[in-house]
Write an enzyme that holds these catalytic residues in place. Structure first.
Site, PDB file in Angstrom:
ATOM      1  N   GLY A 433       0.792  -1.234   0.000  1.00 42.14           N
ATOM      2  CA  GLY A 433       0.000   0.000   0.000  1.00 42.14           C
ATOM      3  C   GLY A 433       0.810   1.262   0.000  1.00 42.14           C
ATOM      4  O   GLY A 433       0.751   2.058  -0.936  1.00 42.14           O
ATOM      5  N   SER A 434       1.590   1.497   1.046  1.00 42.66           N
ATOM      6  CA  SER A 434       2.294   2.768   1.170  1.00 42.66           C
ATOM      7  C   SER A 434       3.620   2.741   0.423  1.00 42.66           C
ATOM      8  O   SER A 434       4.256   1.698   0.280  1.00 42.66           O
ATOM      9  CB  SER A 434       2.550   3.096   2.639  1.00 42.66           C
ATOM     10  OG  SER A 434       3.354   2.097   3.235  1.00 42.66           O
ATOM     11  N   ARG A 516      10.775   2.863  15.092  1.00 37.71           N
ATOM     12  CA  ARG A 516       9.425   3.098  14.582  1.00 37.71           C
ATOM     13  C   ARG A 516       8.481   3.421  15.736  1.00 37.71           C
ATOM     14  O   ARG A 516       8.322   2.628  16.672  1.00 37.71           O
ATOM     15  CB  ARG A 516       8.940   1.860  13.830  1.00 37.71           C
ATOM     16  CG  ARG A 516       7.465   1.823  13.497  1.00 37.71           C
ATOM     17  CD  ARG A 516       7.087   2.783  12.400  1.00 37.71           C
ATOM     18  NE  ARG A 516       5.715   2.554  11.963  1.00 37.71           N
ATOM     19  CZ  ARG A 516       4.920   3.502  11.527  1.00 37.71           C
ATOM     20  NH1 ARG A 516       5.349   4.740  11.425  1.00 37.71           N
ATOM     21  NH2 ARG A 516       3.692   3.235  11.127  1.00 37.71           N
ATOM     22  N   GLU A 606      -3.588  -8.960  17.869  1.00 40.05           N
ATOM     23  CA  GLU A 606      -3.036  -8.208  18.982  1.00 40.05           C
ATOM     24  C   GLU A 606      -3.817  -8.336  20.285  1.00 40.05           C
ATOM     25  O   GLU A 606      -3.227  -8.448  21.351  1.00 40.05           O
ATOM     26  CB  GLU A 606      -2.921  -6.740  18.603  1.00 40.05           C
ATOM     27  CG  GLU A 606      -2.034  -5.966  19.529  1.00 40.05           C
ATOM     28  CD  GLU A 606      -1.531  -4.718  18.874  1.00 40.05           C
ATOM     29  OE1 GLU A 606      -1.828  -3.634  19.385  1.00 40.05           O
ATOM     30  OE2 GLU A 606      -0.856  -4.818  17.839  1.00 40.05           O
ATOM     31  N   HIS A 696      11.413  -3.964   6.690  1.00 37.45           N
ATOM     32  CA  HIS A 696      11.898  -3.293   7.891  1.00 37.45           C
ATOM     33  C   HIS A 696      13.416  -3.252   7.943  1.00 37.45           C
ATOM     34  O   HIS A 696      13.989  -2.760   8.915  1.00 37.45           O
ATOM     35  CB  HIS A 696      11.328  -3.971   9.137  1.00 37.45           C
ATOM     36  CG  HIS A 696       9.841  -3.872   9.216  1.00 37.45           C
ATOM     37  ND1 HIS A 696       9.011  -4.799   8.632  1.00 37.45           N
ATOM     38  CD2 HIS A 696       9.028  -2.934   9.771  1.00 37.45           C
ATOM     39  CE1 HIS A 696       7.750  -4.444   8.837  1.00 37.45           C
ATOM     40  NE2 HIS A 696       7.736  -3.320   9.516  1.00 37.45           N
ATOM     41  N   CYS A 728       5.248  -5.873   3.875  1.00 41.10           N
ATOM     42  CA  CYS A 728       4.536  -4.806   4.573  1.00 41.10           C
ATOM     43  C   CYS A 728       4.603  -3.539   3.723  1.00 41.10           C
ATOM     44  O   CYS A 728       5.193  -3.547   2.640  1.00 41.10           O
ATOM     45  CB  CYS A 728       5.167  -4.573   5.956  1.00 41.10           C
ATOM     46  SG  CYS A 728       4.018  -3.880   7.172  1.00 41.10           S
TER      47      CYS A 728
END
Length: 756
Positions: A433-434, A516, A606, A696, A728
């Site tokens: 996405g980003s 982050r 989570e 990452h 990611c």
């Protein structure tokens, strides 16, 4: 009544450590500057806690990247692929955390996983058969001495041996028990050194004790600690638990010669009942977690004092503190200059929680606690009405029926309809996405927020970035494109700012991993969508190309789990309100010709309870339907994607399939592909995109490396169901490494595709 802190945030109130670390990584800052920033932060944290009268102040809770990685390095648990690089100890540490690509070699980072039920990520220690486990580091002792030079005798903190072994990955044939003896000797050496330095207490964190334990687990825990405690000397040892209760091993904790036991009375649903049933061993200190260490709402003193009084009926020596490390909440409200005082009155960040402990300590010292002005002011706050509810939102959620959670037609029919429509090649390529949030992107957003540029100027910049991004994606040959998300500060904060019912902060940063940090929105009231949130930019991107462009949304469970949640209604009720808002956005995207819509649920796991017996009743029974609610209204030829990252999903794989998405992408580059075995074992129907490289880490994967990864995937996955993507979003990466990696990804996919 004494007070204690389990751990304190470490990145700095204004993210000083983040910026110092990133400058060091880029070569624009020196090691001396990095160490100076770290020392200043540690000193300020210790002094602040001392000023608030905290009796047990932690040290070694500071970390340049991750506390579990610190513990691994302390005991020389360094895989050979890193040690042979010949780097300095700190550079070796960062190679394990971030990967390394340079003249000394090319290695990936260690796997990264969620820290129990939080949004913090830990680095997974790898223990090789030949591991030489021994006390090798000095960080714990150095920081104890630092504090001592300031006149503060701290309580050194480190992850305990049981949790270390439970979270580690064993890469050879040996098992945890094979390393127990060496690890015991390592912890004994720590205690010996702390005796020499004059430490009074040491805290061994054992959060793994709040998970489901077998008899073998309990035996291993007892074996480890009985031997370690035999060598404690004059140092007192507190075993600290958090994130739940210790129902499986409560009596074992009482029987072992710990001087203190830390128990969670906030998330530990059975902790008080266990205390009442079995009592508390004479001579031990109960470190009682009575203030919520994971949420930002002010403590209700009346309830807490009643709890402390009840605890005191069963334990002679009680120390109060937060339920867990304050790592999981922001630093301080002092930097929130835009929040109304009437709003801030309801919040307590880390520094304010220190103040709450000081006030509770003062109140309990009085003969008549209810006469304290502190108590009276707190009662006045909680007696007032905080906000007015939105009856229309509540009514809409209450009117939901089973049909609202079911998408028709069924998956198999939709899959064929979508294949006929999109005609994508085998192994279609896409991103999550980003794209990189470069300095100009951040500056544009900051200028708009400050009022330095108009909304028209702000949007025009974003449109230009989108056009560039779409053109570059087309040029390198991606099959399914994205708009790049240049308008978004964070995948949750952006949506929080676009929905009614949230409160936002300026500097309420919380560490997610390494450097982050995230700024979670606060769910203040009932949630509704009053206007479209993503349609304008997504539709513009689609107008630039004939290729499919994904609309990008964050799912309701992730928005919930990555926000500070309300405590006056259930998580289920909040999730359904958010899901209805996202559903409205999904239908608007579809109406604007966005034919593929990704609804990310990166944080699905989570808030999954740490005990399996609670999974369905307390969480999955509403979390999975909340996701289905977002997309059940779309047409059969609209393809729904979702994405999950950095967690363990194998044991809930059937529930993930029940989300009824058409495609799911997930992290796989830092971990093995065991999840694929779980997918195959349960007859998983959803198409999948295991991440083929780690975003990452700054390293660029080679084409051969990516082809090898795809080959391993194709050994287990039907080519017709396999997508190719990073693991990611790319917002934290640099432009050069991003496009180089994506070119390699596309080349690898094309070369493998040609062989099928």
């Amino acid at each position: 009544m004494k007070t204690s802190i389990i751990g304190y945030p470490r990145v700095g109130a204004l993210r000083e450590l983040k910026f110092a670390s990133e400058n060091y990584f880029k070569g624009t800052g020196t090691l001396e500057q990095l160490n100076q920033t770290a020392a200043e932060l540690r000193a300020s944290h210790w002094k602040l806690q001392k000023a608030q009268g905290i009796d047990y102040i932690p040290s070694n809770d500071f970390s340049f990247y991750d506390g579990l990685l610190d513990t691994a390095c302390l005991f020389n648990i360094i895989p050979q692929r890193y040690s042979v690089l010949g780097l300095s100890p700190l550079e070796t540490y960062f190679a394990m955390a971030r990967g390394y690509q340079g003249e000394r070699g090319d290695v990936k980072a260690l796997a990264m996983k969620k820290w129990f039920n939080t949004n913090y990520h830990y680095m997974t220690p790898e223990i090789e058969d030949a591991a030489d486990i021994r006390l090798a580091g000095t960080k714990l002792f150095d920081e104890f001495n630092e504090a001592k030079q300031l006149g503060i005798t701290t309580k050194p903190v480190l992850v305990g041996p049981f949790t270390l072994l439970k979270l580690a990955k064993f890469t050879g044939s040996k098992q945890p028990k094979d390393f127990a003896g060496a690890l015991v000797e390592g912890y004994k050496a720590v205690l010996a050194q702390l005796n020499t330095l004059g430490a009074e207490w040491v805290q061994l964190d054992e959060p793994a004790l709040v998970t489901d334990l077998s008899q073998e687990d309990i035996a291993l825990f007892a074996e480890l600690h009985s031997q370690i405690l035999a060598a404690k000397g004059n140092v007192k040892v507190v075993v600290q638990t958090y994130f739940g209760d210790v129902r499986d091993c409560y009596q074992a904790l009482q029987s072992l010669p710990f001087d203190g036991v830390g128990l969670d009375f906030v998330e530990g649903t059975q902790t008080l009942a266990l205390l009442k049933q079995f009592g508390f061993a004479q001579g031990k200190v109960l470190f009682a977690g009575v203030i919520n260490g994971k949420n930002i709402w002010k403590n209700h003193y009346k309830k807490t004092l009643a709890l402390v009084q009840e605890i005191g009926q069963h334990a002679a020596q009680v120390v109060i503190g937060p339920s867990c490390s304050l790592l999981h909440v922001p630093y301080t409200l002092k930097n929130e200059t835009k929040l109304a005082e009437t709003t801030k009155n309801y919040f307590a960040f880390a520094e304010e929680k220190l103040q709450e402990l000081a006030e509770l300590k003062a109140i309990t010292a009085l003969e008549y606690s209810k006469s304290s002005p502190l108590y009276i002011a707190n009662e006045k706050l909680f007696g007032a009405s905080r906000f007015a509810g939105d009856e229309s939102v509540q009514a809409r959620a209450a009117a939901l029926t089973d049909a609202d959670f079911t998408r028709l037609p069924a998956f198999a029919e939709r899959e064929q309809i979508q294949r006929d429509k999109f005609k994508l090649p085998l192994l279609p390529t896409t991103t999550i996405g980003s794209f990189p949030q470069t300095a100009d992107v951040r500056a544009n957003r900051a200028s708009f927020k400050k009022g330095a540029i108009s909304e028209e100027q702000y949007k025009q910049f974003n449109f230009e970035k989108i056009a560039q991004c779409v053109a570059q994606q087309e040029e390198i040959g991606l099959d399914v494109l994205v708009h790049g998300e240049y308008e978004r500060n964070d995948m949750v904060e952006y949506f929080g700012e676009s929905l009614d019912g949230f409160v936002f902060t300026q500097n309420a940063w919380v560490q997610s991993y390494g450097t982050r940090c995230v700024k979670p929105p606060i769910i203040w009231g009932d949630i509704r969508r009053s206007k479209p949130m993503t349609v304008e930019y997504s539709a513009y991107a689609k107008s630039l190309t004939n290729k499919p462009v994904k609309g990008m949304l964050t799912g309701p469970v992730t928005i919930l789990n990555w926000s500070f949640t309300r405590e006056d209604i259930s998580l289920k009720d909040s999730a359904l309100q958010i899901a209805l808002a996202i559903r409205d956005e999904v239908l608007d995207l579809e109406a604007n010709a966005i034919e593929i819509i990704q609804i990310d649920e990166a944080a699905l796991r989570e808030k999954l309870p740490l005990r399996q017996s609670d999974w369905q009743s307390e969480y999955l029974s509403w979390a999975i339907p909340a996701f289905r609610l977002t997309h059940s209204g779309v047409q059969a030829d609209t393809q729904i994607h979702t994405h999950m990252c950095y967690s363990q999903f194998s044991d809930i794989i059937r529930d993930i399939d029940a989300m009824d998405a058409d495609v799911i992408t997930f992290e796989a580059s830092r971990s093995d592909l065991s999840i694929i075995d779980s997918i195959n074992a349960c007859g998983f129907k959803t198409e999948v995109g295991p991440g083929v490289y780690d975003i990452h880490s700054p390293r660029v994967p080679s084409v051969d490396e990516l082809k090898q990864g795809l080959g391993r995937m194709l050994d287990k996955i039907d080519p017709a169901k396999l997508w190719v993507n990073p693991d990611c979003g790319l917002k934290t990466r640099g432009e050069a490494e991003t496009w180089a990696s994506l070119k390699h990804l596309i080349q690898a996919a094309q070369e493998v595709r040609a062989t099928l």
